[in-house]
Scaffold this active site. Structure first.
Site, PDB file in Angstrom:
ATOM      1  N   LYS A 109       0.810  -1.171   0.000  1.00 26.07           N
ATOM      2  CA  LYS A 109      -0.108  -0.068   0.020  1.00 26.07           C
ATOM      3  C   LYS A 109       0.794   1.110   0.061  1.00 26.07           C
ATOM      4  O   LYS A 109       1.880   1.208   0.757  1.00 26.07           O
ATOM      5  CB  LYS A 109      -0.958   0.026   1.376  1.00 26.07           C
ATOM      6  CG  LYS A 109      -2.202  -0.566   1.207  1.00 26.07           C
ATOM      7  CD  LYS A 109      -2.863  -0.515   2.427  1.00 26.07           C
ATOM      8  CE  LYS A 109      -3.371   0.554   3.087  1.00 26.07           C
ATOM      9  NZ  LYS A 109      -4.490   0.972   2.488  1.00 26.07           N
ATOM     10  N   TRP A 564     -12.936   1.578   2.875  1.00 24.44           N
ATOM     11  CA  TRP A 564     -12.998   1.221   1.674  1.00 24.44           C
ATOM     12  C   TRP A 564     -14.178   1.763   0.846  1.00 24.44           C
ATOM     13  O   TRP A 564     -14.800   1.729  -0.223  1.00 24.44           O
ATOM     14  CB  TRP A 564     -13.382  -0.353   1.479  1.00 24.44           C
ATOM     15  CG  TRP A 564     -12.040  -0.872   1.526  1.00 24.44           C
ATOM     16  CD1 TRP A 564     -10.774  -0.487   1.552  1.00 24.44           C
ATOM     17  CD2 TRP A 564     -11.451  -2.379   1.561  1.00 24.44           C
ATOM     18  NE1 TRP A 564      -9.811  -1.392   1.589  1.00 24.44           N
ATOM     19  CE2 TRP A 564     -10.393  -2.810   1.719  1.00 24.44           C
ATOM     20  CE3 TRP A 564     -12.489  -3.552   1.826  1.00 24.44           C
ATOM     21  CZ2 TRP A 564      -9.656  -3.889   1.873  1.00 24.44           C
ATOM     22  CZ3 TRP A 564     -11.906  -4.781   1.948  1.00 24.44           C
ATOM     23  CH2 TRP A 564     -10.483  -4.846   2.041  1.00 24.44           C
ATOM     24  N   ASP A 602     -16.581  -8.958   9.467  1.00 32.18           N
ATOM     25  CA  ASP A 602     -15.111  -8.885   8.977  1.00 32.18           C
ATOM     26  C   ASP A 602     -14.646  -7.433   9.205  1.00 32.18           C
ATOM     27  O   ASP A 602     -15.361  -6.413   8.692  1.00 32.18           O
ATOM     28  CB  ASP A 602     -15.303  -9.152   7.287  1.00 32.18           C
ATOM     29  CG  ASP A 602     -15.457 -10.687   7.111  1.00 32.18           C
ATOM     30  OD1 ASP A 602     -14.843 -11.485   7.754  1.00 32.18           O
ATOM     31  OD2 ASP A 602     -16.173 -10.849   6.085  1.00 32.18           O
ATOM     32  N   HIS A 697      -4.172 -17.349  -1.542  1.00 31.40           N
ATOM     33  CA  HIS A 697      -3.809 -16.241  -2.673  1.00 31.40           C
ATOM     34  C   HIS A 697      -3.308 -17.049  -4.040  1.00 31.40           C
ATOM     35  O   HIS A 697      -2.961 -16.359  -4.948  1.00 31.40           O
ATOM     36  CB  HIS A 697      -2.947 -15.272  -2.107  1.00 31.40           C
ATOM     37  CG  HIS A 697      -3.558 -14.456  -0.910  1.00 31.40           C
ATOM     38  ND1 HIS A 697      -3.617 -15.031   0.220  1.00 31.40           N
ATOM     39  CD2 HIS A 697      -4.469 -13.423  -0.936  1.00 31.40           C
ATOM     40  CE1 HIS A 697      -4.475 -14.209   0.863  1.00 31.40           C
ATOM     41  NE2 HIS A 697      -4.831 -13.196   0.527  1.00 31.40           N
TER      42      HIS A 697
HETATM   43  N1  GLN Z   1     -15.885 -12.566   4.360  1.00 33.15           N
HETATM   44  C1  GLN Z   1     -15.365 -12.269   3.138  1.00 33.15           C
HETATM   45  C2  GLN Z   1     -14.907 -13.352   2.262  1.00 33.15           C
HETATM   46  O1  GLN Z   1     -14.799 -14.532   2.538  1.00 33.15           O
HETATM   47  C3  GLN Z   1     -13.828 -11.796   3.583  1.00 33.15           C
HETATM   48  C4  GLN Z   1     -13.165 -11.081   2.561  1.00 33.15           C
HETATM   49  C5  GLN Z   1     -11.797 -10.590   3.063  1.00 33.15           C
HETATM   50  O2  GLN Z   1     -11.527 -10.917   3.976  1.00 33.15           O
HETATM   51  N2  GLN Z   1     -11.106  -9.760   2.224  1.00 33.15           N
HETATM   52  O3  GLN Z   1     -14.706 -13.096   0.993  1.00 33.15           O
END
Ligand code: GLN
Ligand code: ZN
Length: 756
Positions: A109, A564, A602, A697
């Site tokens: 970032k 965001w 989250d 990822h």
């Molecule tokens: N609950 C969201 C997902 O599983 C969390 C996404 C995230 O942490 N960026 O997509």
């Protein structure tokens, strides 16, 4: 005399032309010459926009095919070893994105924005030498087309601060290596014209710095300032104040000092120093990272305050930072209501604001021509309409905030967790996921068609329910303990909630570059936030009706919603966040009353909102914790609250996370090794925790053995009663072919560990 300055301009293109051509080139659908052609058209168009708005200081070298930090690494020939057999654009894109033989350079970032830069990898052995072609060519290209530009460069100190050493040691040690390259560049530039302004971006000085780093400023900029009288040196900072740096710069050989007066109001304290130094001030007064129409009367007031200390003729009116962080233009917003639209200003509109403010400030109102007068009237009208609009103010919500008495849950964690373990009966090492499952083509298509109105609500719901059915069936088959519905109805974790909350607005074309060709379109909060009706209840209840196991409800937390989104600037952030928290607390209440026993809130972007300055962190943490707690305050003792954060570096904020008082947190660890987890042990972290046991990822399927090992490592630092087993983030970007075997391996691994 018109003195208007723009720190930098977006480059992705008003129709994301750069994105499109880059992606088509990467997919081998067009030659590189096509990329060059589009890039050139964009540069010319962007310069024209600025010229048309009478911006006097237009930049070259603010363009980039991927990222300016990467461009700077190329300029210095700081090429990591693994890329050295490549050349030109192959080299460039491979550094940025990796290829079949080489991993990409890291990306991170850019300060506290949502822009991400490529982190240069430096080493003592690098053969630093000047590659000036991009910079020189862009300058000449502009000149050939009648644009006299300043040249934007990332300052050497910020460059080093944001790079990493791959051979150990400190990046600042390399200053002697890179300074001569910069000097050579400046010499070359000085031969191009009689007078060229060089803008050095040094935003690192908006953070706290050691004296040693501050002292580099004078060394570096005295050198640069003495290279040629053809060069005028501007050093600019943004995103916070840079008072320590200003103290040094006023005694150096720079000509201009650029300060952000919006996000660094404390810069006002430096005015005396600047006035006495005779340097020119580039005054950032038009918000470069938010989307609100400037209140011109206010800006003039601010500038008048500044001009009590600094002579008018030494003040240049500027954006607060590069306009890279705002969408391109309002031109394409034809669905927005006209009042809402009149309150906004994207990059192109900001150009006119800067020019108009500069004219009014330097010459006063009588000097305005007819159309400028109209523009000013429009501006005043729009700002008044925004101030007084019923769309913005909601007495009911404000009353609700005033009367709020419940700020946290009733019971202590120790009591809650006992009640939860009794009620929920989950096993030791419970398995779960983070929420989303693969977003298939069909799911995306159904959502898009529903949005367009080409399929009925009924048909849409049926499709989503089929997906949820499959999700639940798979999770049962796989033997997971706590299930999720899979989030098929959500295109984005913020937008989904934003769309259902009053006070949230959306653009059609408000794209902002996030990294490389990737853009995001953040929603914006313009008014008081309220929840019209339950937002997730039906989906979660439906999923729960399909299984005897517990389905975890899934929400996005207040701080992430805020970080965001573009946030209104007429109210303190923490008040907006509190409103979001209250809306979410009602949702949680509805969920638990609807039979949902575990709810995850989250906070993926919790860490992103951290202020740059140490002294401001306490207050951020205070309201961020407060609002997470308000959001979850209505949860009963037995209702288990989870949270999820996408980071692994928790050392500095572990106490803050604990203070959020969630019952369970899942975090990202698979990628960063277990070292970091020791901190949890060290501070005696008491809540339950699910450190991701594999990295989502990457498309790679982790083996059972690997996960067994990972769990064993975790058990070395955390007691088994405290540990949850889950992947390290949501699965929505993965394919089912990857997710299915991965999760099966994960549950298999847990079995093995339990039996060993
Ligand atoms: N609950 C969201 C997902 O599983 C969390 C996404 C995230 O942490 N960026 O997509
Ligand atoms: Zn995550």
């Amino acid at each position: 005399m018109s003195k208007s300055y723009v720190i930098g301009f977006p480059r992705i293109g008003e129709q994301r032309e750069l994105k499109k051509v880059l992606e088509s080139f990467w997919a081998k659908k067009c030659p590189f010459s096509e990329v060059q052609k589009v890039a050139k058209e964009l540069r010319l168009r962007h310069w024209s926009y600025q010229k048309k708005s009478h911006i006097e200081y237009i930049s070259s070298n603010d363009f980039s095919l991927y990222d300016n930090m990467l461009d700077t690494a190329i300029m210095l020939n700081a090429i990591p070893k693994r890329f050295r057999d490549l050349k030109d654009h192959e080299l460039y894109f491979s550094m940025a994105r990796g290829d079949s033989l080489r991993v990409a350079m890291e990306m991170t970032k850019w300060f506290n924005t949502n822009y991400h830069y490529i982190v240069p990898e430096l080493s003592l052995e690098d053969e630093y030498k000047l590659n000036s072609s991009k910079i020189i060519n862009e300058y000449k290209e502009a000149k050939d087309h009648g644009f006299k530009t300043k040249i934007n460069l990332i300052g050497p100190i910020t460059f080093l601060a944001l790079s990493k050493r791959v051979d150990g040691g400190d990046t600042y040690e390399l200053i002697d290596k890179i300074l001569p390259i910069y000097e050579e560049l400046l010499k070359e530039i000085s031969t191009l014209d009689d007078q060229i302004v060089i803008q050095f971006d040094e935003p690192i000085f908006a953070k706290d710095n050691e004296t040693r780093v501050l002292s580099l400023l004078k060394i570096v900029y005295d050198k640069f300032g003495s290279i040629s009288k053809n060069l005028k040196i501007a050093v600019i900072t943004y995103f916070d104040h840079s008072n320590e740096a200003t103290k040094v710069l006023v005694n150096s050989l720079v000509d201009y000092i650029g300060l952000d007066f919006l996000y660094g109001k404390e810069n006002l304290k430096s005015l005396d120093l600047i006035a006495n130094s005779g340097k020119k001030l580039i005054a950032g007064v038009v918000d470069g990272r938010n989307i609100w129409r400037n209140d011109i009367q206010n800006s003039i007031k601010l500038l008048k305050e500044i001009s009590q200390t600094i002579p008018k003729e030494d003040i240049i009116i500027s954006s607060s930072c590069s306009l890279l962080h705002t969408p391109f233009s309002l031109k394409y917003e034809d669905k927005m209501s006209s009042d809402l639209k009149s309150w906004l200003s994207f990059a192109v509109e900001k150009l006119d604001e800067i020019a108009l403010i500069s004219k009014i400030f330097l010459h006063d109102i009588d000097s305005l021509n007819e159309s400028e007068k109209r523009a000013l009237e429009d501006n005043i009208k729009a700002n008044n309409s925004r101030k007084n609009s019923p769309k913005i103010h909601n007495d009911k919500i404000q009353q609700k905030i005033k009367n709020l008495t419940k700020f946290q849950r009733d019971d202590k964690f120790e009591d809650r967790i006992k009640a939860q373990r009794d009620a929920l009966k989950y096993p030791i090492l419970p398995t779960t996921t983070i929420g989303s499952f693969p977003q298939t083509k069909e799911v995306r298509k159904a959502r898009a068609e529903f949005k367009k109105g080409s399929i009925s609500q009924e048909k849409y719901e049926q499709k989503m329910k089929e997906y949820i059915d499959d999700c639940i069936a798979f999770q049962e088959e796989c033997g997971l303990d706590v299930l999720v519905h899979g989030e098929p109805e959500r295109n984005d974790m913020v937008e989904y909630f934003g769309e259902q909350l009053n006070g949230y607005g959306f653009s059609q074309n408000g794209w902002v570059q996030s990294y490389g060709s990737r853009c995001v379109k953040p929603p914006f909060i313009y008014g008081d936030i309220s929840r019209a009706k339950p937002m997730t209840l039906n989906w979660i209840k439906y999923a729960q009706s399909k299984t005897k196991k517990i389905v975890k409800g899934m929400l996005t937390g207040p701080v992430t919603m805020l970080n965001w989104s573009f946030v209104r600037d007429d109210k303190p952030k923490d008040e907006v966040s509190k409103q979001l928290a209250i809306a979410l607390s009602d949702e949680i209440d509805d969920l638990q009353n609807g039979g949902i026993k575990i709810i995850q809130v989250d906070e993926a972007a919790f860490k992103e909102g951290y202020p740059l300055r140490e002294s401001k962190i306490k207050s951020y943490e205070k309201w961020a914790i407060r609002d997470f707690k308000i959001a979850t305050s209505k949860a009963k003792k037995e209702t288990q609250i989870h949270t999820h954060m996408c980071y692994s570096e928790f050392n500095d904020i572990i106490k803050t996370i604990e203070a959020m008082d969630a019952d369970v947190i899942s975090i990202e660890t698979a990628r960063s090794g277990n070292e970091l987890l020791k901190i949890f042990k060290k501070v005696g972290y008491k809540q339950e925790i699910g450190p991701g046991v594999y990295d989502i990822h990457s498309p790679r399927v982790p083996s059972v053995d690997e996960i067994v090992n990972q769990i064993k490592l975790l058990l070395e630092v955390l007691p088994k009663e405290q540990l949850w087993i889950n992947p390290d983030c949501g699965l929505k970007t993965r394919k089912w072919e990857e997710v299915k075997p991965s999760l099966k391996n994960m549950t298999q691994a847990v079995k093995i560990v339990k039996n060993s």
